[in-house]
Design a protein around this motif. Structure first.
Motif, PDB file in Angstrom:
ATOM      1  N   ALA A  81      50.999 -23.632  63.300  1.00 32.94           N
ATOM      2  CA  ALA A  81      52.011 -23.211  62.107  1.00 32.94           C
ATOM      3  C   ALA A  81      53.129 -23.848  62.196  1.00 32.94           C
ATOM      4  N   GLY A  82      53.611 -24.521  61.185  1.00 35.25           N
ATOM      5  CA  GLY A  82      54.876 -25.265  61.283  1.00 35.25           C
ATOM      6  C   GLY A  82      54.701 -26.767  61.108  1.00 35.25           C
ATOM      7  N   LYS A  83      53.480 -27.155  61.173  1.00 36.44           N
ATOM      8  CA  LYS A  83      53.408 -28.572  61.404  1.00 36.44           C
ATOM      9  C   LYS A  83      53.146 -29.348  59.957  1.00 36.44           C
ATOM     10  N   THR A  84      53.713 -30.700  59.890  1.00 38.54           N
ATOM     11  CA  THR A  84      53.300 -31.306  58.557  1.00 38.54           C
ATOM     12  C   THR A  84      52.413 -32.428  58.938  1.00 38.54           C
ATOM     13  N   VAL A  85      51.296 -32.630  58.453  1.00 39.03           N
ATOM     14  CA  VAL A  85      50.194 -33.401  58.367  1.00 39.03           C
ATOM     15  C   VAL A  85      50.053 -34.283  57.100  1.00 39.03           C
ATOM     16  N   ILE A  86      49.772 -35.604  57.381  1.00 36.95           N
ATOM     17  CA  ILE A  86      49.400 -36.406  56.426  1.00 36.95           C
ATOM     18  C   ILE A  86      47.772 -36.551  56.439  1.00 36.95           C
ATOM     19  N   LEU A  87      47.251 -36.518  55.101  1.00 41.06           N
ATOM     20  CA  LEU A  87      45.631 -36.648  55.038  1.00 41.06           C
ATOM     21  C   LEU A  87      45.536 -38.063  54.328  1.00 41.06           C
ATOM     22  N   VAL A 112      44.023 -15.132  52.056  1.00 41.78           N
ATOM     23  CA  VAL A 112      44.111 -16.622  52.310  1.00 41.78           C
ATOM     24  C   VAL A 112      45.087 -17.086  51.012  1.00 41.78           C
ATOM     25  N   ARG A 113      44.720 -16.726  49.919  1.00 43.77           N
ATOM     26  CA  ARG A 113      45.435 -16.931  48.813  1.00 43.77           C
ATOM     27  C   ARG A 113      46.843 -16.687  48.663  1.00 43.77           C
ATOM     28  N   ARG A 114      47.136 -15.553  49.483  1.00 38.98           N
ATOM     29  CA  ARG A 114      48.576 -15.288  49.573  1.00 38.98           C
ATOM     30  C   ARG A 114      49.531 -16.117  50.291  1.00 38.98           C
ATOM     31  N   HIS A 115      48.657 -16.942  51.141  1.00 39.57           N
ATOM     32  CA  HIS A 115      49.602 -17.733  52.229  1.00 39.57           C
ATOM     33  C   HIS A 115      49.391 -19.090  51.845  1.00 39.57           C
ATOM     34  N   LEU A 128      57.591 -23.552  44.724  1.00 38.83           N
ATOM     35  CA  LEU A 128      58.894 -22.950  45.438  1.00 38.83           C
ATOM     36  C   LEU A 128      58.975 -21.436  44.911  1.00 38.83           C
ATOM     37  N   ILE A 129      58.334 -20.837  44.048  1.00 41.29           N
ATOM     38  CA  ILE A 129      58.250 -19.647  43.625  1.00 41.29           C
ATOM     39  C   ILE A 129      57.326 -18.869  44.561  1.00 41.29           C
ATOM     40  N   SER A 130      56.274 -19.596  45.193  1.00 40.05           N
ATOM     41  CA  SER A 130      55.408 -18.758  45.854  1.00 40.05           C
ATOM     42  C   SER A 130      55.927 -18.500  47.139  1.00 40.05           C
ATOM     43  N   ASP A 131      55.328 -17.409  47.837  1.00 42.71           N
ATOM     44  CA  ASP A 131      55.935 -17.145  49.351  1.00 42.71           C
ATOM     45  C   ASP A 131      54.972 -17.994  50.256  1.00 42.71           C
ATOM     46  N   ALA A 132      54.178 -18.948  49.840  1.00 38.22           N
ATOM     47  CA  ALA A 132      53.100 -19.447  50.891  1.00 38.22           C
ATOM     48  C   ALA A 132      53.627 -20.112  52.208  1.00 38.22           C
ATOM     49  N   ASP A 133      52.948 -20.168  52.950  1.00 45.58           N
ATOM     50  CA  ASP A 133      53.377 -20.555  54.432  1.00 45.58           C
ATOM     51  C   ASP A 133      52.678 -21.800  54.430  1.00 45.58           C
ATOM     52  N   LEU A 134      51.384 -22.008  53.723  1.00 46.58           N
ATOM     53  CA  LEU A 134      50.862 -23.169  53.851  1.00 46.58           C
ATOM     54  C   LEU A 134      50.815 -24.035  52.598  1.00 46.58           C
ATOM     55  N   TRP A 135      51.500 -25.101  52.452  1.00 43.71           N
ATOM     56  CA  TRP A 135      51.608 -25.991  51.482  1.00 43.71           C
ATOM     57  C   TRP A 135      50.531 -26.944  51.392  1.00 43.71           C
ATOM     58  N   GLN A 147      61.934 -24.677  56.822  1.00 45.30           N
ATOM     59  CA  GLN A 147      61.951 -23.292  56.702  1.00 45.30           C
ATOM     60  C   GLN A 147      60.442 -22.964  57.508  1.00 45.30           C
ATOM     61  N   GLY A 148      59.860 -23.936  58.215  1.00 45.46           N
ATOM     62  CA  GLY A 148      58.771 -23.592  59.044  1.00 45.46           C
ATOM     63  C   GLY A 148      57.365 -23.662  58.386  1.00 45.46           C
ATOM     64  N   LYS A 149      57.363 -24.114  57.176  1.00 46.48           N
ATOM     65  CA  LYS A 149      56.126 -24.469  56.258  1.00 46.48           C
ATOM     66  C   LYS A 149      54.995 -25.006  56.971  1.00 46.48           C
ATOM     67  N   THR A 150      53.831 -24.914  57.007  1.00 49.85           N
ATOM     68  CA  THR A 150      53.081 -25.740  57.334  1.00 49.85           C
ATOM     69  C   THR A 150      52.407 -26.474  55.882  1.00 49.85           C
ATOM     70  N   ILE A 151      52.542 -27.763  56.443  1.00 49.98           N
ATOM     71  CA  ILE A 151      52.261 -28.943  55.235  1.00 49.98           C
ATOM     72  C   ILE A 151      51.027 -29.679  55.304  1.00 49.98           C
ATOM     73  N   ILE A 152      50.151 -29.628  54.543  1.00 48.60           N
ATOM     74  CA  ILE A 152      49.101 -30.711  54.612  1.00 48.60           C
ATOM     75  C   ILE A 152      49.210 -31.688  53.283  1.00 48.60           C
ATOM     76  N   MET A 153      49.518 -32.695  53.494  1.00 50.87           N
ATOM     77  CA  MET A 153      49.675 -33.625  52.299  1.00 50.87           C
ATOM     78  C   MET A 153      48.869 -34.928  52.190  1.00 50.87           C
ATOM     79  N   ALA A 154      47.971 -34.844  51.196  1.00 55.81           N
ATOM     80  CA  ALA A 154      47.007 -36.000  50.871  1.00 55.81           C
ATOM     81  C   ALA A 154      47.854 -37.026  50.318  1.00 55.81           C
ATOM     82  N   SER A 155      47.890 -38.172  50.867  1.00 52.39           N
ATOM     83  CA  SER A 155      48.602 -39.389  50.211  1.00 52.39           C
ATOM     84  C   SER A 155      48.268 -40.580  50.670  1.00 52.39           C
ATOM     85  N   HIS A 156      48.423 -41.536  49.761  1.00 54.43           N
ATOM     86  CA  HIS A 156      48.302 -43.095  50.114  1.00 54.43           C
ATOM     87  C   HIS A 156      49.434 -43.781  50.384  1.00 54.43           C
TER      88      HIS A 156
END
Lengths: 225, 229
Positions: free
Chosen positions: B31-37, B77-80, B153-160, B187-196
């Motif tokens: 949790a809390g990590k940012t990863v590029i896919l 899962v969808r809540r997060h 931003l209006i979601s309370d999700a922990d995983l973006w 904010q401690g969000k976990t982020i997985i981002m698909a990006s070129h």
């Protein structure tokens, strides 16, 4: 927010979209009106024939218009991934179905209430004191139709041939509802037996209850990919 | 912060017809990590993100998000999880504000919880306050992307889950995404981002993963555990 709140939110969203775009309204009113006028014109030669075919004419017009409006209700969902986004919110799948059902039912009921006076004028329908029963028939008949139409429109929404497949798939299932609605209308409008009309209405109610339970319960299978 | 790993994938596979897009993917992401896919077009980045967002079911294998099974506990899962798609997912005949209000309601916030002022604040944060009452069908691709960020931003999700967040954005919009990533990380969000845009985005990331031939590979040293590598 409660599940009921989600249902109301989604129904309001669908109705607001329709109010803005009027995509289904224009098509269905025009189409249903044309169907009624052509039938009235075609059967106006023989005395008394119009009143006999009036129940069938009304429900044929409503059924065809209902297919158009159900298909249209998913059209906006398919634009730019809106339905996909909807499926990723933390809400029960059943609320999505019930929200769309509520909007489609409300729309079809209003359409039925608009077509009824047109049918009375063109087809010499005589409701007498049974007009309340006729309104109930429209409410129950359109509920059953909207149930099946909403369910099958979701099932075919992602298919390329959805416009042609939707009526092919749904009409065999919706036939019992249409038959019961036509017979109830015939008894009410044709100065027939009120007791018989109530029996048909009970049958309609039973169909509606069965379909609402089954469609709601299995809707999540339709949305899985 | 949630003590469970944000994402656990076990021998995950996904097939479209005869085409196996994802093969035997296993991953543990704290949790809390940012990863590029990373990965070429059609390599399965969006498919993997959609599986994590519960939109697609894996053909084989299992997955957990914050300890919740993706299949059996999908609603939890969808809540997060919040997913920003390439398409946007907005209703074209509704205004920006109406779309955001709808999203807030479907995330479970009633009108007392998220006020008009708060929604306007989110629109302001993404530079769309002036377009508050415009229907989304009149928006450019970049504006739609900004609205999708406001929804996130209006979601309370922990995983973006961000699918090509920089696509279609002007320089100002790209800076907005940069700020979003920094804020999410703080904010401690976990982020997985698909990006070129690897060169630009790697400075925000704790690790870079790449999808190649259906397998997930770890490109750089990072605190990620990629079992299949």
């Amino acid at each position: 927010m409660t599940d009921f709140g989600f249902v109301m939110t989604l129904a309001r969203k669908d109705l607001m979209q329709e109010l803005r775009s009027k995509a289904a309204t224009v098509a269905t009113i025009f189409f249903a009106g044309i169907v009624l006028i052509i039938q009235a014109f075609a059967f106006s030669e023989r005395e008394g024939l119009l009143a006999i075919i009036a129940p069938g004419a009304l429900w044929v017009a409503l059924a065809f218009a209902g297919v158009i409006s159900a298909a249209q209700s998913y059209q906006s969902e398919l634009e730019e991934g809106a339905f996909e986004q909807l499926l990723m919110y933390p809400i029960p799948r059943a609320t999505i179905f019930l929200g769309k059902l509520l909007a489609n039912w409300l729309y079809m009921s209003i359409l039925g209430f608009v077509l009824l006076p047109i049918s009375i004028v063109f087809f010499d329908m005589n409701l007498g004191a049974s007009w309340l029963l006729m309104l109930l028939t429209i409410l129950l008949g359109t509920l059953g139709f909207a149930l099946i139409a909403t369910f099958y429109a979701a099932l075919t929404a992602n298919l390329r041939a959805r416009e042609s497949l939707l009526p092919v798939l749904m009409f065999p299932v919706v036939v019992p509802i249409l038959l019961a609605a036509v017979r109830a209308t015939r008894e009410i409008a044709g100065a027939g037996n009120l007791g018989i009309s109530l029996s048909w209405l009970q049958l309609l109610l039973a169909f509606d209850l069965v379909y609402v339970v089954v469609c709601t319960a299995i809707f999540h299978f339709v949305t899985e990919d | 912060m949630n003590p469970e790993p944000a994402v656990e994938l076990f021998a995950l596979a996904r097939r479209y017809g005869f085409d196996m897009v994802l093969k035997d993917i296993s991953l543990v992401l704290s949790a809390g990590k940012t990863v590029i896919l990373a990965g070429n077009n059609g390599s399965g980045k969006t498919t993997l993100l959609k599986i994590l967002a519960t939109r697609l079911k894996p053909t084989r294998g299992s997955a957990r998000v914050f300890g919740f099974d993706l299949h059996k506990e999908a609603k939890e899962v969808r809540r997060h999880v919040a997913y920003v798609s390439v398409l946007g997912g907005h209703y074209q005949t509704l205004t920006a504000f109406e779309n955001l209000r709808l999203a807030a309601s479907l995330y479970g916030h009633d009108r007392q919880e998220v006020t008009v002022a708060e929604l306007e604040g989110k629109l302001d944060a993404v530079g769309l306050l002036n377009a508050r009452n415009k229907q989304v069908r009149t928006f450019s691709s970049g504006m739609k992307k900004r609205l999708a960020i406001a929804r996130l931003l209006i979601s309370d999700a922990d995983l973006w889950l961000l699918d090509e967040p920089y696509a279609a954005l002007d320089q100002e919009g790209k800076s907005l995404i940069d700020d979003l990533l920094i804020e999410g990380k703080s904010q401690g969000k976990t982020i997985i981002m698909a990006s070129h845009e690897l060169e630009h985005t790697r400075k925000f990331a704790d690790g870079v993963l790449a999808l190649q031939d259906g397998y997930l590979r770890k490109l750089e040293s990072s605190p990620l555990e990629v079992v299949s590598d």
